[in-house]
Design a protein around this motif. Structure first.
Motif, mmCIF file in Angstrom:
data_model
loop_
_atom_site.group_PDB
_atom_site.id
_atom_site.type_symbol
_atom_site.label_atom_id
_atom_site.label_comp_id
_atom_site.label_asym_id
_atom_site.label_seq_id
_atom_site.Cartn_x
_atom_site.Cartn_y
_atom_site.Cartn_z
ATOM 1 N N TRP A 159 0.844 -1.195 0.000
ATOM 2 C CA TRP A 159 0.000 0.000 0.000
ATOM 3 C C TRP A 159 0.879 1.245 0.000
ATOM 4 O O TRP A 159 1.967 1.237 0.614
ATOM 5 N N ASN A 160 0.445 2.310 -0.646
ATOM 6 C CA ASN A 160 1.192 3.572 -0.597
ATOM 7 C C ASN A 160 0.699 4.394 0.596
ATOM 8 O O ASN A 160 0.353 5.567 0.479
ATOM 9 N N ALA A 161 0.686 3.735 1.746
ATOM 10 C CA ALA A 161 0.216 4.358 2.984
ATOM 11 C C ALA A 161 0.772 3.571 4.165
ATOM 12 O O ALA A 161 1.156 2.404 4.024
ATOM 13 N N GLU A 162 0.810 4.214 5.317
ATOM 14 C CA GLU A 162 1.249 3.535 6.532
ATOM 15 C C GLU A 162 0.147 2.588 7.017
ATOM 16 O O GLU A 162 -1.027 2.737 6.640
ATOM 17 N N PRO A 163 0.509 1.609 7.852
ATOM 18 C CA PRO A 163 -0.484 0.609 8.290
ATOM 19 C C PRO A 163 -1.755 1.210 8.863
ATOM 20 O O PRO A 163 -2.862 0.738 8.556
ATOM 21 N N TYR A 164 -1.645 2.268 9.659
ATOM 22 C CA TYR A 164 -2.840 2.825 10.281
ATOM 23 C C TYR A 164 -3.736 3.556 9.281
ATOM 24 O O TYR A 164 -4.895 3.873 9.585
ATOM 25 N N GLU A 165 -3.220 3.795 8.068
ATOM 26 C CA GLU A 165 -3.974 4.551 7.075
ATOM 27 C C GLU A 165 -4.726 3.672 6.080
ATOM 28 O O GLU A 165 -5.570 4.170 5.329
ATOM 29 N N ILE A 166 -4.429 2.381 6.049
ATOM 30 C CA ILE A 166 -4.957 1.582 4.933
ATOM 31 C C ILE A 166 -6.425 1.201 5.097
ATOM 32 O O ILE A 166 -7.147 1.062 4.121
ATOM 33 N N LYS A 167 -6.892 1.027 6.358
ATOM 34 C CA LYS A 167 -8.294 0.661 6.636
ATOM 35 C C LYS A 167 -8.709 -0.489 5.715
ATOM 36 O O LYS A 167 -8.105 -1.542 5.727
ATOM 37 N N ASN A 168 -9.743 -0.285 4.920
ATOM 38 C CA ASN A 168 -10.196 -1.348 4.016
ATOM 39 C C ASN A 168 -9.781 -1.082 2.565
ATOM 40 O O ASN A 168 -10.365 -1.657 1.639
ATOM 41 N N ASN A 169 -8.799 -0.213 2.397
ATOM 42 C CA ASN A 169 -8.357 0.130 1.045
ATOM 43 C C ASN A 169 -7.589 -1.022 0.404
ATOM 44 O O ASN A 169 -6.854 -1.748 1.071
ATOM 45 N N ALA A 170 -7.754 -1.154 -0.886
ATOM 46 C CA ALA A 170 -7.023 -2.179 -1.629
ATOM 47 C C ALA A 170 -5.561 -1.760 -1.790
ATOM 48 O O ALA A 170 -5.250 -0.562 -1.810
ATOM 49 N N PRO A 171 -4.665 -2.716 -1.902
ATOM 50 C CA PRO A 171 -3.250 -2.380 -2.122
ATOM 51 C C PRO A 171 -3.054 -1.746 -3.497
ATOM 52 O O PRO A 171 -3.807 -1.999 -4.430
ATOM 53 N N GLN A 172 -2.011 -0.924 -3.609
ATOM 54 C CA GLN A 172 -1.688 -0.308 -4.907
ATOM 55 C C GLN A 172 -0.943 -1.279 -5.816
ATOM 56 O O GLN A 172 -1.039 -1.197 -7.040
ATOM 57 N N TRP A 173 -0.178 -2.210 -5.212
ATOM 58 C CA TRP A 173 0.603 -3.161 -6.004
ATOM 59 C C TRP A 173 0.496 -4.540 -5.378
ATOM 60 O O TRP A 173 0.556 -4.684 -4.150
ATOM 61 N N THR A 174 0.358 -5.542 -6.235
ATOM 62 C CA THR A 174 0.302 -6.934 -5.790
ATOM 63 C C THR A 174 1.220 -7.771 -6.667
ATOM 64 O O THR A 174 1.226 -7.619 -7.897
ATOM 65 N N TRP A 175 1.990 -8.653 -6.024
ATOM 66 C CA TRP A 175 2.874 -9.557 -6.750
ATOM 67 C C TRP A 175 2.531 -11.006 -6.416
ATOM 68 O O TRP A 175 2.312 -11.344 -5.242
ATOM 69 N N LYS A 176 2.508 -11.837 -7.419
ATOM 70 C CA LYS A 176 2.371 -13.268 -7.198
ATOM 71 C C LYS A 176 3.675 -13.802 -6.620
ATOM 72 O O LYS A 176 4.759 -13.450 -7.102
ATOM 73 N N ILE A 177 3.589 -14.621 -5.607
ATOM 74 C CA ILE A 177 4.783 -15.173 -4.968
ATOM 75 C C ILE A 177 4.973 -16.625 -5.384
ATOM 76 O O ILE A 177 4.148 -17.493 -5.073
ATOM 77 N N ASP A 178 6.052 -16.869 -6.117
ATOM 78 C CA ASP A 178 6.494 -18.221 -6.451
ATOM 79 C C ASP A 178 7.877 -18.391 -5.858
ATOM 80 O O ASP A 178 8.792 -17.611 -6.168
#
Length: 240
Positions: free
Chosen positions: A164-183
């Motif tokens: 997220w482009n925000a600190e933990p206390y700011e994210i609430k129910n917001n979706a992340p800005q970037w997601t990566w598949k982990i292999d």
């Protein structure tokens, strides 16, 4: 152009003086170029942070840079005026990429100046930094030097890393800005993740649909190898 173009990673004083001569010419005849930064260029030469691109042993381009453990910041890059629009700038970038990659660096960072060069950098694969909450120019760019795991738009991954482009206390129910598949194989990612970030942004690792860890980037791997370097999130391994 019949003769080979070569990167010179250890230019001598004569080559510096030749660069100086054509920079002065550009300033006097065309009112352009980087002679206004000559003090920076000379200092870089003395610090061995100056590289030339040579044709027939004559410098037709140069780069000023600074480096950290994992990334290189390009401060100045120029090709001599009469050698432009011949694909030489692209060759210069590719040779720099190959050289710094061989030294263990994984990304380039730069401030695009003059602004008119923006198209050149984008054409050569450089991408704008996201806004990181710092006093950072909108013309800051980066380019990975290795093959990376790219962000995905998929929303149904059971193994993923989210930023997220925000600190933990700011994210609430917001979706992340970037997601990566982990292999991974034995905790090592098949492809590393390299992305600009703010060290205070929220990072979450999900494995088999369960959250393994969530924290600010700078605290995320506190007990193992850091996963950030300067302005970048750089991840090769993940440990539970």
């Amino acid at each position: 152009m019949n003769q080979k173009i070569e990167l010179n990673t250890n230019p001598k004083a004569l080559e510096l003086e030749l660069v100086r001569s054509w920079l002065i010419e550009e300033r006097n005849h065309f009112n352009e170029g980087f002679y206004c930064n000559w003090g920076i260029i000379e200092k870089a030469f003395n610090n061995k942070e100056f590289i030339t691109l040579n044709h027939a042993n004559y410098p037709i381009g140069f780069a000023v840079y600074s480096k950290s453990e994992l990334y290189v910041e390009i401060d100045i890059l120029e090709v001599k005026r009469n050698f432009r629009r011949k694909g030489i700038g692209q060759q210069f970038i590719l040779k720099l990429e190959s050289y710094f990659k061989s030294k263990g660096h994984v990304a380039f960072k730069l401030f695009c100046s003059p602004k008119e060069s923006q198209g050149f950098w984008e054409k050569n694969g450089f991408v704008k930094f996201p806004r990181r909450g710092y006093t950072e120019s909108d013309l800051t760019y980066f380019k990975p030097l290795v093959e990376i795991e790219k962000p995905t738009d998929s929303t149904n991954l059971t193994n993923k890393l989210e930023l997220w482009n925000a600190e933990p206390y700011e994210i609430k129910n917001n979706a992340p800005q970037w997601t990566w598949k982990i292999d991974m194989t034995l905790n090592k990612l098949l492809k590393p993740i390299i992305h600009p970030c703010n060290n205070n942004w929220n990072l979450r690792w999900t494995k088999n649909a369960s959250i393994v860890r969530e924290h600010k980037v700078k605290y995320f791997n506190k007990n193992t190898k850091p996963i950030h370097c300067g302005p970048f999130l750089i991840i090769y391994e993940l440990f539970e």
